[in-house]
Scaffold this motif. Structure first.
Motif, PDB file in Angstrom:
ATOM      1  N   ARG A  50       0.665  -1.130   0.038  1.00 36.26           N
ATOM      2  CA  ARG A  50       0.054   0.159  -0.090  1.00 36.26           C
ATOM      3  C   ARG A  50       0.694   1.307  -0.092  1.00 36.26           C
ATOM      4  NH1 ARG A  50      -4.303  -0.175   4.750  1.00 36.26           N
ATOM      5  NH2 ARG A  50      -4.631   1.830   3.709  1.00 36.26           N
ATOM      6  N   ASP A  52       1.601   5.213   1.246  1.00 37.44           N
ATOM      7  CA  ASP A  52       1.416   5.978   2.370  1.00 37.44           C
ATOM      8  C   ASP A  52       0.342   6.713   2.177  1.00 37.44           C
ATOM      9  OD1 ASP A  52       3.828   4.921   3.548  1.00 37.44           O
ATOM     10  OD2 ASP A  52       5.133   6.359   2.718  1.00 37.44           O
ATOM     11  N   LYS A  53      -0.439   6.873   3.404  1.00 40.53           N
ATOM     12  CA  LYS A  53      -1.753   7.664   3.415  1.00 40.53           C
ATOM     13  C   LYS A  53      -1.418   9.141   3.001  1.00 40.53           C
ATOM     14  CE  LYS A  53      -5.730   8.544   6.175  1.00 40.53           C
ATOM     15  NZ  LYS A  53      -6.509   8.247   7.382  1.00 40.53           N
ATOM     16  N   TYR A  55      -2.682  13.303   2.838  1.00 44.73           N
ATOM     17  CA  TYR A  55      -3.865  14.172   3.580  1.00 44.73           C
ATOM     18  C   TYR A  55      -4.057  15.356   2.745  1.00 44.73           C
ATOM     19  CZ  TYR A  55      -2.599  11.081   7.249  1.00 44.73           C
ATOM     20  OH  TYR A  55      -2.157  10.102   8.274  1.00 44.73           O
ATOM     21  N   THR A 150      -4.432   3.138  -4.204  1.00 45.68           N
ATOM     22  CA  THR A 150      -3.919   2.517  -2.699  1.00 45.68           C
ATOM     23  C   THR A 150      -2.876   1.695  -2.949  1.00 45.68           C
ATOM     24  OG1 THR A 150      -6.672   2.219  -2.387  1.00 45.68           O
ATOM     25  CG2 THR A 150      -4.765   0.885  -1.139  1.00 45.68           C
ATOM     26  N   THR A 199     -14.591   4.069   0.175  1.00 43.54           N
ATOM     27  CA  THR A 199     -13.136   3.810   0.699  1.00 43.54           C
ATOM     28  C   THR A 199     -12.626   2.400   0.634  1.00 43.54           C
ATOM     29  OG1 THR A 199     -13.987   3.487   2.962  1.00 43.54           O
ATOM     30  CG2 THR A 199     -13.157   5.602   2.505  1.00 43.54           C
TER      31      THR A 199
END
Length: 267
Positions: A50, A52-53, A55, A150, A199
């Protein structure tokens, strides 16, 4: 047959049959334990596949959530709000609104995550966080975009499925439905995206699948895989205890050292 020999005979017999009965299951437990302990659980979950998230920047321009709620109230009955979350849909931030319609909000704690089972009264609505406009559940194209966003270096999409129900052994069990299953050729994995929530929900790959199979053998839950307190497991645990105790008893009744010690004590 002397009492001592008779006792040794039956102890051996009980130990032998218990060993045959439990031997295969003990092998499964051992293989599962080895696999569980030698694998990083984060890799099993697919975290290494995955991105990294990310923002939202502080400069992002959003309408008030109240505008989206007003649009929702104009379109349908809303008794109470369960939660409101800002999420990242392909190309635009969005509000994920969970609400109750026709049901008491007093059930919210019980139904917090039961939306995944299809038995929850919690409803979900997506809304564009820039315009406040209500959005439909994710379609195929948007689900693929979420999946690609993702995964690290996503390859060719091999297959896309729309799931409305899954079985007890499905790799996406106990997760929100309906959902899109997007399978990539490289890395060899399937990404699951909730259509209504908008999501990412789970990523499944061969390492996880082997883990899940061994977990089923470990828990002995052949119906749903995740019940660690099923009757079969409890029964085999008790039989295992009897097997160990019969082994100790067998050693006691057949050991020359024990016989010598008993003779010394008797003399």
């Amino acid at each position: 047959m002397k009492l001592k020999n008779k006792s040794s005979y039956y102890t051996r017999k009980v130990h032998r049959y218990l060993g045959i009965l439990l031997g295969v299951q003990f092998l499964f437990w051992t293989l599962g334990g080895l696999y569980f302990s030698w694998n990083d659980i984060e890799n099993v979950h697919g975290d290494h596949l995955r991105r990294d998230k990310t923002y939202f920047p502080a400069t992002v321009r959003l309408v008030s959530p109240q505008q989206a709620l007003g649009e929702l109230q104009s379109a349908t009955q809303v008794d109470s709000i369960h939660s409101l979350q800002l999420i990242d849909l392909p190309g635009s931030p969005a509000y994920q609104i969970r609400y109750f319609a026709g049901e008491s909000a007093s059930h919210s704690e019980q139904e917090d995550d039961s939306h995944s089972t299809g038995h929850s009264s919690v409803k979900v609505q997506l809304a564009n966080a820039v315009t406040g406009q209500l959005l439909a559940p994710l379609g195929r194209a948007d689900a693929v975009r979420v999946a690609k966003k993702t995964v690290i270096a996503p390859g060719t999409v091999e297959k896309v499925e729309y799931l409305t129900a899954v079985g007890a052994h499905h790799e996406y069990r106990e997760k929100p439905l309906p959902a899109w299953a997007v399978t990539f050729a490289a890395p060899n994995c399937t990404v699951y995206v909730s259509a209504e929530l908008g999501t990412f929900q789970a990523i499944r790959h061969n390492q996880w699948r082997l883990f899940d199979f061994l977990w089923m053998l470990h828990t002995m839950d052949y119906e749903g895989r995740d019940n660690f307190g099923n009757i079969l497991l409890r029964a085999f645990s008790i039989f295992g205890l009897f097997t160990v105790l019969s082994g100790f008893a067998l050693y006691y009744v057949s050991s020359p050292s024990v016989r010598k010690l008993k003779r010394k004590i008797s003399n």
